[in-house]
Design an enzyme around this catalytic site. Structure first.
Site, PDB file in Angstrom:
ATOM      1  N   LYS A   1      19.118 -19.893 -22.330  1.00  0.00           N
ATOM      2  CA  LYS A   1      18.700 -18.544 -21.950  1.00  0.00           C
ATOM      3  C   LYS A   1      17.192 -18.390 -22.117  1.00  0.00           C
ATOM      4  CE  LYS A   1      19.549 -16.745 -26.612  1.00  0.00           C
ATOM      5  NZ  LYS A   1      20.353 -15.829 -27.445  1.00  0.00           N
TER       6      LYS A   1
ATOM      7  N   TYR B   1     -14.711  -7.937 -29.974  1.00  0.00           N
ATOM      8  CA  TYR B   1     -14.508  -6.487 -29.990  1.00  0.00           C
ATOM      9  C   TYR B   1     -14.575  -5.918 -31.404  1.00  0.00           C
ATOM     10  CZ  TYR B   1     -12.869  -6.914 -25.167  1.00  0.00           C
ATOM     11  OH  TYR B   1     -12.785  -7.169 -23.817  1.00  0.00           O
TER      12      TYR B   1
ATOM     13  N   ARG C   1      27.400  -5.167 -30.828  1.00  0.00           N
ATOM     14  CA  ARG C   1      26.628  -5.142 -29.582  1.00  0.00           C
ATOM     15  C   ARG C   1      27.550  -5.010 -28.369  1.00  0.00           C
ATOM     16  NH1 ARG C   1      22.033  -9.635 -29.119  1.00  0.00           N
ATOM     17  NH2 ARG C   1      23.793 -11.051 -28.740  1.00  0.00           N
TER      18      ARG C   1
ATOM     19  N   MET D   1      -7.913 -10.549 -24.108  1.00  0.00           N
ATOM     20  CA  MET D   1      -6.800 -10.543 -23.170  1.00  0.00           C
ATOM     21  C   MET D   1      -6.534 -11.940 -22.605  1.00  0.00           C
ATOM     22  SD  MET D   1      -4.475  -8.735 -21.734  1.00  0.00           S
ATOM     23  CE  MET D   1      -4.971  -7.040 -21.995  1.00  0.00           C
TER      24      MET D   1
END
Length: 398
Positions: free
Chosen positions: A35, A262, A133, A335
């Site tokens: 998965k 930053y 669940r 980023m």
């Protein structure tokens, strides 16, 4: 080619598979859980390699994941573990993909669709024993059995449950879940429901409860070279197939006192060299899962770590390496660009930096190179298909 890429060692995955197979109880099969794109490694590539080793059963979460495997030539059983939308059922049935059924109203709907298609639909039943669940609870079993008896187009291939605390030391809860599972299965069988496969074990339970292996175990974490928790370290001789690299794309000298990044939270303590690598938050770098403290010690660690970060001290951050030497992040991760303080470490533009990037948080668009016997056998680039590496491409990466 890219200055940021992931190398996946297929030999390591095969090694891990063989280690797991050696520990299976007699008569038990392995269902490889691939998965989430095989936890970031590449579902089609990993499943294909395991299929070559004789694996005949695979599990994913969604129908779209299952169809991808089937379209890439993966045969055998493919089970969708998660709930699925009716609009995708037809494609799944026609591709001979098994669906997990965990709601009563799905049974007549699936049966009618299979009858319309002139075929049978393979399903597995999910039982809720303590995960909270999805799945059928004990008070639904008689109604479930009645609905299944009225659904001749549904072929039940297995019944399973999922352990909530398999990776924790609280074994009593797992034992209670297993006892409930066995009682539920007995109720269904007494109601005339035939159950070919019974499976409860995930990676942690595979290691801790060999008596629960039954017909099948579902293993994912161990295949990719990770233990489900630190307490399991050393139980198998696993190999890590995952390696992330980025090339230095910019170098510059920086004088003592230079602020970097930053908010200027990083200040060079001496004359140094700064290197820029093309990786950042957009790639999943520096993103950490939100951890819920399990006890007072966990809470204390989280508080100390955050207090240190407030003072510009990064605790617990994984190390980066350049030419065998440790380097550190200078300031905040960007980023798509991150600055490293490489100090006096010998490095040049184009040198490779080993990047600690979590598998499931790595952007799927990052180029992946699949290696076998030390050679690149396949390159995957999202939205550009699959490329067979040319000699020129190979030589650039050697």
């Amino acid at each position: 080619m890219s200055d940021l890429w992931i190398e996946v060692d297929m030999d390591a995955i095969i090694h891990n598979y063989r280690q797991i197979m050696a520990g299976l109880s007699a008569g038990c099969r392995l269902m490889a859980v691939v998965k989430a794109d095989a936890y970031g490694l590449g579902a089609a590539e990993v499943a294909g390699a395991l299929q070559g080793e004789g694996c005949t059963a695979f599990a994913v979460t969604t129908i779209s994941e299952a169809l991808l495997l089937r379209n890439q030539g993966v045969d055998g059983t493919i089970l969708v573990l998660g709930p699925s939308s009716p609009e995708y059922w037809q494609a799944a049935i026609q591709a001979h993909i098994e669906l997990t059924v965990s709601q009563l109203d799905w049974i007549p709907a699936l049966n009618k669709l299979a009858e319309t298609l002139g075929t049978k639909a393979g399903i597995q039943l999910k039982l809720e024993t303590g995960m909270g669940r999805t799945g059928f609870t004990g008070d639904q079993l008689q109604e479930l059995a009645a609905a299944l008896r009225e659904a001749p187009q549904l072929e039940i291939t297995g019944v399973y449950t999922h352990f909530a605390r398999g990776a924790q030391r609280d074994r009593a809860y797992t034992r209670a879940q297993n006892e409930k599972y066995l009682a539920y299965v007995q109720t269904l069988e007494q109601a005339g429901i035939r159950i070919p496969l019974k499976h409860v074990c995930n990676s942690a339970a595979y290691l801790d409860f060999p008596e629960y292996h039954y017909n099948m175990v579902r293993v994912g974490t161990l295949l990719i070279g990770h233990c489900p928790a630190p307490a399991f370290e050393g139980r198998l001789r696993l190999k890590d197939p995952w390696l992330v690299k980025a090339r230095i794309v910019h170098l510059q000298k920086a004088a003592k006192g230079t602020f970097v990044g930053y908010q200027s939270i990083y200040k060079a303590k001496k004359d140094t060299t700064l290197a820029v690598v093309p990786v950042g938050y957009a790639d999943g770098f520096g993103i950490e899962p939100r951890l819920v403290p399990q006890n007072i010690v966990d809470l204390a660690k989280i508080i100390v770590k955050n207090m240190a970060a407030l003072m510009g001290i990064q605790l617990g951050r994984e190390k980066l390496f350049c030419n065998g030497q440790t380097v550190r992040i200078a300031g905040k991760i960007g980023m798509q660009l991150t600055v490293l303080d490489v100090g006096s470490a010998p490095c040049s533009a184009g040198d490779e930096i080993m990047i600690p990037l979590r598998r499931t948080q790595a952007n799927p668009r990052i180029l992946r190179m699949y290696k076998k016997n030390g050679e690149i056998m396949r390159i995957r680039i999202i939205n550009e298909g699959f490329l067979s590496p040319s000699e020129e491409q190979l030589s650039n990466k050697r």
